[in-house]
Every structure is written in structure tokens, then in C-alpha cells.
Design a protein around this motif. Structure first.
Motif, PDB file in Angstrom:
ATOM      1  N   PHE A  59      -8.508   8.714  10.121  1.00  0.00           N
ATOM      2  CA  PHE A  59      -8.151   7.878  11.267  1.00  0.00           C
ATOM      3  C   PHE A  59      -6.793   8.332  11.797  1.00  0.00           C
ATOM      4  CE2 PHE A  59      -5.991   4.044  12.911  1.00  0.00           C
ATOM      5  CZ  PHE A  59      -6.836   3.754  13.963  1.00  0.00           C
ATOM      6  N   SER A  60      -6.697   8.591  13.069  1.00  0.00           N
ATOM      7  CA  SER A  60      -5.451   8.965  13.760  1.00  0.00           C
ATOM      8  C   SER A  60      -4.698  10.110  13.080  1.00  0.00           C
ATOM      9  CB  SER A  60      -4.531   7.748  13.887  1.00  0.00           C
ATOM     10  OG  SER A  60      -5.058   6.817  14.794  1.00  0.00           O
ATOM     11  N   PRO A  61      -5.380  11.244  12.871  1.00  0.00           N
ATOM     12  CA  PRO A  61      -4.677  12.383  12.264  1.00  0.00           C
ATOM     13  C   PRO A  61      -3.505  12.830  13.135  1.00  0.00           C
ATOM     14  CG  PRO A  61      -6.799  13.070  13.177  1.00  0.00           C
ATOM     15  CD  PRO A  61      -6.746  11.577  13.275  1.00  0.00           C
ATOM     16  N   GLY A  62      -2.381  13.140  12.478  1.00  0.00           N
ATOM     17  CA  GLY A  62      -1.214  13.648  13.164  1.00  0.00           C
ATOM     18  C   GLY A  62      -0.392  12.616  13.916  1.00  0.00           C
ATOM     19  N   ALA A  63      -0.817  11.368  13.928  1.00  0.00           N
ATOM     20  CA  ALA A  63      -0.071  10.324  14.635  1.00  0.00           C
ATOM     21  C   ALA A  63       1.061   9.796  13.757  1.00  0.00           C
ATOM     22  CB  ALA A  63      -1.004   9.181  15.033  1.00  0.00           C
ATOM     23  N   TYR A  64       2.032   9.184  14.397  1.00  0.00           N
ATOM     24  CA  TYR A  64       3.160   8.571  13.689  1.00  0.00           C
ATOM     25  C   TYR A  64       2.810   7.145  13.295  1.00  0.00           C
ATOM     26  CZ  TYR A  64       6.052  12.512  15.064  1.00  0.00           C
ATOM     27  OH  TYR A  64       6.556  13.767  15.218  1.00  0.00           O
ATOM     28  N   ASP A  65       3.534   6.653  12.281  1.00  0.00           N
ATOM     29  CA  ASP A  65       3.326   5.280  11.814  1.00  0.00           C
ATOM     30  C   ASP A  65       4.640   4.735  11.280  1.00  0.00           C
ATOM     31  OD1 ASP A  65       2.140   2.874  11.055  1.00  0.00           O
ATOM     32  OD2 ASP A  65       0.620   3.804   9.802  1.00  0.00           O
ATOM     33  N   MET A  66       4.880   3.451  11.514  1.00  0.00           N
ATOM     34  CA  MET A  66       6.081   2.795  11.007  1.00  0.00           C
ATOM     35  C   MET A  66       5.762   1.899   9.808  1.00  0.00           C
ATOM     36  SD  MET A  66       4.591   1.186  13.617  1.00  0.00           S
ATOM     37  CE  MET A  66       5.292   1.715  15.140  1.00  0.00           C
ATOM     38  N   PHE A  67       4.536   2.025   9.318  1.00  0.00           N
ATOM     39  CA  PHE A  67       4.113   1.303   8.118  1.00  0.00           C
ATOM     40  C   PHE A  67       3.549   2.300   7.125  1.00  0.00           C
ATOM     41  CE2 PHE A  67       3.674  -1.763  11.557  1.00  0.00           C
ATOM     42  CZ  PHE A  67       4.288  -2.882  11.023  1.00  0.00           C
ATOM     43  N   VAL A  68       3.706   2.017   5.839  1.00  0.00           N
ATOM     44  CA  VAL A  68       2.913   2.693   4.829  1.00  0.00           C
ATOM     45  C   VAL A  68       1.782   1.734   4.525  1.00  0.00           C
ATOM     46  CG1 VAL A  68       4.807   4.072   3.904  1.00  0.00           C
ATOM     47  CG2 VAL A  68       4.309   1.847   2.882  1.00  0.00           C
ATOM     48  N   GLY A  69       0.705   2.249   3.977  1.00  0.00           N
ATOM     49  CA  GLY A  69      -0.408   1.369   3.661  1.00  0.00           C
ATOM     50  C   GLY A  69      -1.718   2.101   3.754  1.00  0.00           C
ATOM     51  N   GLY A  70      -2.779   1.336   3.814  1.00  0.00           N
ATOM     52  CA  GLY A  70      -4.108   1.924   3.887  1.00  0.00           C
ATOM     53  C   GLY A  70      -5.178   0.918   3.556  1.00  0.00           C
ATOM     54  N   VAL A  71      -6.361   1.433   3.270  1.00  0.00           N
ATOM     55  CA  VAL A  71      -7.503   0.568   3.009  1.00  0.00           C
ATOM     56  C   VAL A  71      -7.398  -0.090   1.636  1.00  0.00           C
ATOM     57  CG1 VAL A  71      -9.048   1.847   4.528  1.00  0.00           C
ATOM     58  CG2 VAL A  71      -8.943   2.431   2.107  1.00  0.00           C
ATOM     59  N   VAL A  72      -7.994  -1.256   1.542  1.00  0.00           N
ATOM     60  CA  VAL A  72      -8.095  -1.995   0.288  1.00  0.00           C
ATOM     61  C   VAL A  72      -9.413  -1.588  -0.356  1.00  0.00           C
ATOM     62  CG1 VAL A  72      -8.221  -4.300  -0.755  1.00  0.00           C
ATOM     63  CG2 VAL A  72      -6.762  -3.907   1.262  1.00  0.00           C
ATOM     64  N   GLY A  73      -9.359  -1.107  -1.577  1.00  0.00           N
ATOM     65  CA  GLY A  73     -10.567  -0.686  -2.277  1.00  0.00           C
ATOM     66  C   GLY A  73     -11.448  -1.865  -2.651  1.00  0.00           C
ATOM     67  N   SER A  74     -12.704  -1.595  -2.890  1.00  0.00           N
ATOM     68  CA  SER A  74     -13.650  -2.636  -3.280  1.00  0.00           C
ATOM     69  C   SER A  74     -13.172  -3.329  -4.554  1.00  0.00           C
ATOM     70  CB  SER A  74     -15.038  -2.037  -3.504  1.00  0.00           C
ATOM     71  OG  SER A  74     -15.941  -3.058  -3.883  1.00  0.00           O
ATOM     72  N   GLY A  75     -13.109  -4.655  -4.524  1.00  0.00           N
ATOM     73  CA  GLY A  75     -12.694  -5.442  -5.669  1.00  0.00           C
ATOM     74  C   GLY A  75     -11.191  -5.545  -5.843  1.00  0.00           C
ATOM     75  N   GLU A  76     -10.421  -4.855  -5.011  1.00  0.00           N
ATOM     76  CA  GLU A  76      -8.963  -4.865  -5.093  1.00  0.00           C
ATOM     77  C   GLU A  76      -8.426  -5.995  -4.214  1.00  0.00           C
ATOM     78  OE1 GLU A  76      -5.695  -1.282  -4.953  1.00  0.00           O
ATOM     79  OE2 GLU A  76      -7.178  -1.312  -3.349  1.00  0.00           O
ATOM     80  N   THR A  77      -7.342  -6.636  -4.633  1.00  0.00           N
ATOM     81  CA  THR A  77      -6.715  -7.649  -3.786  1.00  0.00           C
ATOM     82  C   THR A  77      -5.791  -6.968  -2.782  1.00  0.00           C
ATOM     83  OG1 THR A  77      -4.752  -7.964  -5.161  1.00  0.00           O
ATOM     84  CG2 THR A  77      -6.721  -9.293  -5.722  1.00  0.00           C
ATOM     85  N   TYR A  78      -5.462  -7.702  -1.733  1.00  0.00           N
ATOM     86  CA  TYR A  78      -4.499  -7.177  -0.762  1.00  0.00           C
ATOM     87  C   TYR A  78      -3.176  -6.850  -1.456  1.00  0.00           C
ATOM     88  CZ  TYR A  78      -7.212  -8.544   3.426  1.00  0.00           C
ATOM     89  OH  TYR A  78      -8.146  -8.650   4.420  1.00  0.00           O
ATOM     90  N   ALA A  79      -2.697  -7.752  -2.317  1.00  0.00           N
ATOM     91  CA  ALA A  79      -1.407  -7.549  -2.991  1.00  0.00           C
ATOM     92  C   ALA A  79      -1.435  -6.308  -3.878  1.00  0.00           C
ATOM     93  CB  ALA A  79      -1.035  -8.784  -3.801  1.00  0.00           C
ATOM     94  N   GLU A  80      -2.521  -6.097  -4.601  1.00  0.00           N
ATOM     95  CA  GLU A  80      -2.645  -4.893  -5.436  1.00  0.00           C
ATOM     96  C   GLU A  80      -2.626  -3.637  -4.571  1.00  0.00           C
ATOM     97  OE1 GLU A  80      -5.417  -6.849  -9.005  1.00  0.00           O
ATOM     98  OE2 GLU A  80      -6.362  -5.886  -7.276  1.00  0.00           O
ATOM     99  N   ALA A  81      -3.355  -3.676  -3.466  1.00  0.00           N
ATOM    100  CA  ALA A  81      -3.406  -2.519  -2.572  1.00  0.00           C
ATOM    101  C   ALA A  81      -2.048  -2.247  -1.949  1.00  0.00           C
ATOM    102  CB  ALA A  81      -4.456  -2.735  -1.485  1.00  0.00           C
ATOM    103  N   ALA A  82      -1.294  -3.295  -1.623  1.00  0.00           N
ATOM    104  CA  ALA A  82       0.027  -3.106  -1.013  1.00  0.00           C
ATOM    105  C   ALA A  82       0.955  -2.343  -1.962  1.00  0.00           C
ATOM    106  CB  ALA A  82       0.642  -4.455  -0.629  1.00  0.00           C
ATOM    107  N   VAL A  83       0.972  -2.717  -3.230  1.00  0.00           N
ATOM    108  CA  VAL A  83       1.808  -2.009  -4.204  1.00  0.00           C
ATOM    109  C   VAL A  83       1.308  -0.582  -4.377  1.00  0.00           C
ATOM    110  CG1 VAL A  83       2.509  -1.910  -6.631  1.00  0.00           C
ATOM    111  CG2 VAL A  83       2.522  -4.103  -5.414  1.00  0.00           C
TER     112      VAL A  83
END
Length: 172
Positions: A59-83
Motif C-alpha cells: 500500500f502506497s509504496p514510496g510515500a511518506y508517513d508521519m506514523f509508524v504502524g501497520g496491520v493488526v494480525g489475526s487474533g492480535e489486539t490493537y495494543a499488541e500490534a501498536a507495540v
């Protein structure tokens, strides 16, 4: 390293309830609603970690971003994915993201992609060693420097929407 398109994600409805699972490539191809995390990382001086995504991103190769992050894996909580995502992308351990708010992103101009975005913020005062497969360039920018870049560079559309909401949230 696993192919990102083969990562298993939870598919959710308009209320963020899990209704199934699918591989990331299928989720993107079919425009299925899924979950993502966004972490605004600042240093003690208030500068924001900004990066350019690698050209190999799905998704959006080569674009800039002011956030780190990404998709939440199956069975993972938002908080776990954020860390996990913050530590992976920054190449650090011990980061503590603080939750802020959540919203449903819909791709501009009626595009097929949409996902729930859970927003976090964190402060990091140590060195970073960004993940080469995710980050092609990075810098700590002041809010003014970020505003200048937003006016001239291509940023990921979900990040632009999230940043607008972040600024509104912080102003309230």
C-alpha cells in the motif's frame, strides 16, 4: 521473512466486530475491512518521526508517513500490534504507546480499501534503527517542517487523514 501478502488478518464489519479471516493480499484485492494501528512517535523536543516507505510496500509504496504502524494480525489486539509495529519499524524495544482514539478510514475518491485505525502516541528519546524493509528514509521533523513536507511530498492517504484527526484531537 514472510511475504506480507500471506499475513493472516481479521476481517471486521462496520462496527469493528470480527466476521472472518483472510490473507492480506486477498483483503486488499477484495477491499475487505480490517484493522490497523497508527503510532505518532515524538522525541522529547516534540519532533515527529517521519519516514518514506520502501518502494516494495503493498500500500502506497514510496510515500511518506508521519506514523509508524501497520496491520493488526489475526487474533492480535490493537495494543499488541501498536507495540510490535512501533518496535519493528523503529528498531527499538521498550516503547510504550498510549491509546488516543479510533476511526474508520475509507480510501479517498471511492477506492475499495478501508480499515479501522486505532491511534496511539509515544515518546522515544533514544536512537532508532529503522527496519530496512519498511523504511527507506527517516528524520525527526518539527510540526512546521512536517507541514512543509505535507505541502510538497506525497504522503499515505490514511496517514494524512489520521494526522488531521490527530491535530483536531490534540486541539480539543
Amino acid at each position: 521473512m514472510t511475504n506480507p501478502a500471506e499475513e493472516l488478518l481479521d476481517v471486521v464489519d462496520e462496527h469493528d466486530r470480527v466476521i472472518g479471516t483472510a490473507l492480506r493480499g486477498e483483503v486488499y484485492r477484495r477491499g475487505l475491512t480490517h484493522r490497523c494501528v497508527f503510532i505518532m512517535v515524538r522525541d522529547p523536543a516534540g519532533r515527529i518521526f517521519v519516514h518514506r516507505r520502501t518502494d516494495t510496500k503493498l500500500f502506497s509504496p514510496g510515500a511518506y508517513d508521519m506514523f509508524v504502524g501497520g496491520v493488526v494480525g489475526s487474533g492480535e489486539t490493537y495494543a499488541e500490534a501498536a507495540v510490535r509495529e512501533a518496535e519493528e519499524e523503529l528498531g527499538v524495544t521498550g516503547i510504550v504507546p498510549r491509546p488516543m482514539f479510533k476511526f474508520l478510514f475509507r480510501e479517498p475518491d471511492g477506492g475499495p480499501l478501508n480499515w479501522w485505525c486505532d491511534m496511539y502516541e509515544a515518546e522515544w528519546d533514544g536512537p532508532v534503527d529503522p527496519q530496512e524493509s519498511e523504511v527507506a528514509w527517516h528524520a525527526w521533523l518539527t510540526p512546521e517542517e512536517l507541514a512543509d513536507r505535507l505541502a510538497r511530498d506525497t504522503f499515505v492517504p490514511d496517514g494524512v487523514e489520521a494526522y488531521r484527526r490527530y491535530l483536531d484531537f490534540r486541539a480539543a
